[in-house]
Scaffold this motif. Sequence first.
Motif, PDB file in Angstrom:
ATOM      1  N   CYS A 121       0.908  -1.293   0.119  1.00  0.00           N
ATOM      2  CA  CYS A 121       0.098   0.043   0.096  1.00  0.00           C
ATOM      3  C   CYS A 121       0.997   1.263   0.004  1.00  0.00           C
ATOM      4  CB  CYS A 121      -0.823  -0.016   0.985  1.00  0.00           C
ATOM      5  SG  CYS A 121      -1.874   1.478   1.375  1.00  0.00           S
ATOM      6  N   MET A 122       0.441   2.292  -0.647  1.00  0.00           N
ATOM      7  CA  MET A 122       0.725   3.684  -0.515  1.00  0.00           C
ATOM      8  C   MET A 122      -0.379   4.468  -0.298  1.00  0.00           C
ATOM      9  SD  MET A 122       3.899   4.411  -3.470  1.00  0.00           S
ATOM     10  CE  MET A 122       5.007   3.112  -3.863  1.00  0.00           C
ATOM     11  N   GLN A 123      -0.353   5.310   0.714  1.00  0.00           N
ATOM     12  CA  GLN A 123      -1.633   6.233   0.837  1.00  0.00           C
ATOM     13  C   GLN A 123      -1.078   7.674   1.526  1.00  0.00           C
ATOM     14  OE1 GLN A 123      -4.728   4.197   2.884  1.00  0.00           O
ATOM     15  NE2 GLN A 123      -5.994   5.989   3.358  1.00  0.00           N
ATOM     16  N   TYR A 124      -1.817   8.607   1.192  1.00  0.00           N
ATOM     17  CA  TYR A 124      -1.615   9.981   1.673  1.00  0.00           C
ATOM     18  C   TYR A 124      -2.994  10.291   2.212  1.00  0.00           C
ATOM     19  CZ  TYR A 124      -0.929  15.054   2.000  1.00  0.00           C
ATOM     20  OH  TYR A 124      -0.895  16.257   2.182  1.00  0.00           O
ATOM     21  N   SER A 125      -2.936  11.199   3.412  1.00  0.00           N
ATOM     22  CA  SER A 125      -4.307  11.853   3.951  1.00  0.00           C
ATOM     23  C   SER A 125      -4.027  12.904   4.827  1.00  0.00           C
ATOM     24  CB  SER A 125      -5.051  10.652   4.749  1.00  0.00           C
ATOM     25  OG  SER A 125      -6.322  11.509   4.972  1.00  0.00           O
ATOM     26  N   THR A 126      -4.728  14.272   4.351  1.00  0.00           N
ATOM     27  CA  THR A 126      -4.380  15.344   5.368  1.00  0.00           C
ATOM     28  C   THR A 126      -5.285  15.144   6.573  1.00  0.00           C
ATOM     29  OG1 THR A 126      -6.442  16.199   3.947  1.00  0.00           O
ATOM     30  CG2 THR A 126      -4.063  16.769   3.133  1.00  0.00           C
ATOM     31  N   ALA A 127      -6.143  14.239   6.629  1.00  0.00           N
ATOM     32  CA  ALA A 127      -6.826  13.924   7.874  1.00  0.00           C
ATOM     33  C   ALA A 127      -6.054  13.465   8.971  1.00  0.00           C
ATOM     34  CB  ALA A 127      -8.173  13.114   7.468  1.00  0.00           C
ATOM     35  N   TRP A 128      -5.047  12.786   8.637  1.00  0.00           N
ATOM     36  CA  TRP A 128      -3.876  12.113   9.802  1.00  0.00           C
ATOM     37  C   TRP A 128      -3.649  13.219  10.815  1.00  0.00           C
ATOM     38  CZ3 TRP A 128      -0.866   8.639   6.079  1.00  0.00           C
ATOM     39  CH2 TRP A 128      -1.553   7.786   5.624  1.00  0.00           C
ATOM     40  N   ALA A 129      -3.535  12.683  11.845  1.00  0.00           N
ATOM     41  CA  ALA A 129      -3.181  13.653  12.983  1.00  0.00           C
ATOM     42  C   ALA A 129      -1.941  13.927  13.213  1.00  0.00           C
ATOM     43  CB  ALA A 129      -3.758  13.023  14.345  1.00  0.00           C
ATOM     44  N   GLY A 130      -0.886  13.659  12.104  1.00  0.00           N
ATOM     45  CA  GLY A 130       0.532  14.061  12.231  1.00  0.00           C
ATOM     46  C   GLY A 130       0.805  14.752  10.947  1.00  0.00           C
ATOM     47  N   PRO A 131       2.097  14.847  10.905  1.00  0.00           N
ATOM     48  CA  PRO A 131       2.781  15.590   9.848  1.00  0.00           C
ATOM     49  C   PRO A 131       2.829  14.668   8.649  1.00  0.00           C
ATOM     50  CG  PRO A 131       4.365  15.208  11.317  1.00  0.00           C
ATOM     51  CD  PRO A 131       3.247  15.017  12.205  1.00  0.00           C
ATOM     52  N   ALA A 132       1.942  14.169   8.204  1.00  0.00           N
ATOM     53  CA  ALA A 132       1.820  13.509   7.012  1.00  0.00           C
ATOM     54  C   ALA A 132       2.591  14.089   5.661  1.00  0.00           C
ATOM     55  CB  ALA A 132       0.611  12.911   6.607  1.00  0.00           C
ATOM     56  N   THR A 133       3.278  13.342   5.163  1.00  0.00           N
ATOM     57  CA  THR A 133       4.037  14.048   3.831  1.00  0.00           C
ATOM     58  C   THR A 133       3.632  13.382   2.650  1.00  0.00           C
ATOM     59  OG1 THR A 133       6.186  14.341   5.447  1.00  0.00           O
ATOM     60  CG2 THR A 133       6.399  14.450   2.950  1.00  0.00           C
ATOM     61  N   LYS A 134       3.420  14.199   1.455  1.00  0.00           N
ATOM     62  CA  LYS A 134       3.039  13.430   0.394  1.00  0.00           C
ATOM     63  C   LYS A 134       4.381  12.511  -0.234  1.00  0.00           C
ATOM     64  CE  LYS A 134       0.548  17.621  -1.068  1.00  0.00           C
ATOM     65  NZ  LYS A 134       0.207  18.894  -2.016  1.00  0.00           N
ATOM     66  N   ILE A 135       3.833  11.673  -1.012  1.00  0.00           N
ATOM     67  CA  ILE A 135       4.713  10.476  -1.653  1.00  0.00           C
ATOM     68  C   ILE A 135       5.053  10.778  -2.880  1.00  0.00           C
ATOM     69  CG2 ILE A 135       5.108   8.145  -1.968  1.00  0.00           C
ATOM     70  CD1 ILE A 135       3.174   7.585   0.218  1.00  0.00           C
ATOM     71  N   ASN A 136       6.451  11.339  -3.228  1.00  0.00           N
ATOM     72  CA  ASN A 136       6.631  11.432  -4.574  1.00  0.00           C
ATOM     73  C   ASN A 136       7.744  10.337  -4.963  1.00  0.00           C
ATOM     74  OD1 ASN A 136       5.522  14.173  -5.726  1.00  0.00           O
ATOM     75  ND2 ASN A 136       6.352  14.795  -3.812  1.00  0.00           N
ATOM     76  N   ASN A 137       7.634   9.588  -5.926  1.00  0.00           N
ATOM     77  CA  ASN A 137       8.813   8.711  -6.262  1.00  0.00           C
ATOM     78  C   ASN A 137       8.799   7.728  -4.897  1.00  0.00           C
ATOM     79  OD1 ASN A 137       9.671   9.175  -9.034  1.00  0.00           O
ATOM     80  ND2 ASN A 137      10.710  10.872  -8.108  1.00  0.00           N
ATOM     81  N   GLY A 138       7.356   7.233  -4.645  1.00  0.00           N
ATOM     82  CA  GLY A 138       7.494   6.185  -3.647  1.00  0.00           C
ATOM     83  C   GLY A 138       7.864   4.837  -4.588  1.00  0.00           C
ATOM     84  N   LYS A 139       8.697   4.052  -3.859  1.00  0.00           N
ATOM     85  CA  LYS A 139       8.959   3.016  -4.631  1.00  0.00           C
ATOM     86  C   LYS A 139       8.923   1.357  -3.699  1.00  0.00           C
ATOM     87  CE  LYS A 139      11.987   5.447  -7.445  1.00  0.00           C
ATOM     88  NZ  LYS A 139      13.633   5.477  -8.048  1.00  0.00           N
TER      89      LYS A 139
END
Length: 488
Positions: free
Chosen positions: A367-385
Amino acid sequence: MKKILFVLPFLMLAFLWACDDDAEIVRMENPDPNATITSVSPQRGLVGTVVTIAGTNFGAASQLVQVYFTGVEESVPLLSCEDKELQVAVPEGAQTGPLTIVVMDQKIVTDLEFAITPDPEMASVSVQQGYASDEIVITGSNFGTTVEDVRLYSVIDGEEIEFEILSCTDTEIKAKVPAVSEFGQFDLNLSVLGRSAVNKLSFTYLEQAAITSVTVENPLIGEFVFAGDNVIVKGTGFGTVADEVEVTMGGLAATVVSCTNEEIKVQVPDGFAGGAVTVTRNNRQAVSEKELQILAPNTDISSSVLKNYKQPFAVDPDFISTIGGQHIDNWSTPAEWVVSDNVKTLSKDDYIYGGLAFDNTSNTFLCMQYSTAWAGPATKINNGKMYQVINLPKGKYKFIVNLKEAYLALNNKLEIVCVEGETMPDVGSAVETKITLGGTEYKNPFVEEIEFVVTERSSWTLGLVGNIVDSNANFKVTSVSLSYLGSE
């Protein structure tokens, strides 16, 4: 009963000392018998040859008969003595010339000479080397004509190893090579009637090639072989010179990579369709009992080349997520996959970007997932491998990815990639063997497939690379697999 012949009555007392108690006294009708010689057989021979002298009136008392060979002063012992036949053996020192027989006071010299045959001499051997049971021919002279009189042998490890003599003439011996336990060049020794030949020849005993096992070196897919694979052939009698050994596989000539007397490394030729391995050395063949097999087209090879490739995915114990020191069961990092740091779930107080996700039923997903709703400083995934590097033989393949779902709307993108080498390219790289997914609101479940060709055995990278940059964007993979479709 010993028979004693008397010439005249007044000689009777002179003969009585030679008689046994049971001796029969025979009175000759001829009052003055003369011994005669009618034949000598054979008329030539080596020292030790038994010679038969036929004639008349020899008597039967060996004490009264002497036989002399030319060149020898002493008479030779009689092997047998009868009135019409004497037998003697040619003594040492005898020379070519007539025989002399003395019966009482009568001396008879043969008209024909008895020829003393010189010691045997070998001139040549038909082949300089051979295997057990091969036939060879020794040419030369003075061999005689009696098989039983001839010994041909080599001394190996202190033991006289004899050839089987098949036939013999005075100038030619045919023999069968014996089985030996030590191989290489040894002297050939010859004796006839115990007389050694004046010379020796050399002969190389060859070890018959034999195959005991055939295995694939570093097999990728079970015991199946592919063009270019190295195969290890073990056995004996291969020699040590690769150029002197020919190997075929299924009837096709194969390249010998290396050779020792006990092991040959050989490369599977192009076009090999299965079959036995044959080793040929010095025109002798050894054939393996085992037949190598090629992989059938359209065979799933996932279990042989891929790791941790389907549910339930295994967790990398070094990368289990925690938040605030608390383990979070529904996120981790997959074992046996190369995962970039921006996707990897770290074992520290960091917020999760993806890697391995668990649903409510404990099934796991790549899985790869991104959400602004998470309660922490989640970071966008660029070139996730996330990918694996595997070694593949020459052939055609299909990489299959099963996804439970994907939400890749807006700026999100996922690429499924199969590329030669050991590096996963970035998103958007010019790679022919890839599938690009993006701009999809929601899709489930679905399958993506990529076919690609491996032109020669090499490393390949198979996996996923993506930009997951909008809130709630994700994809979830339930399994990946790889099928071998066949040769190109």
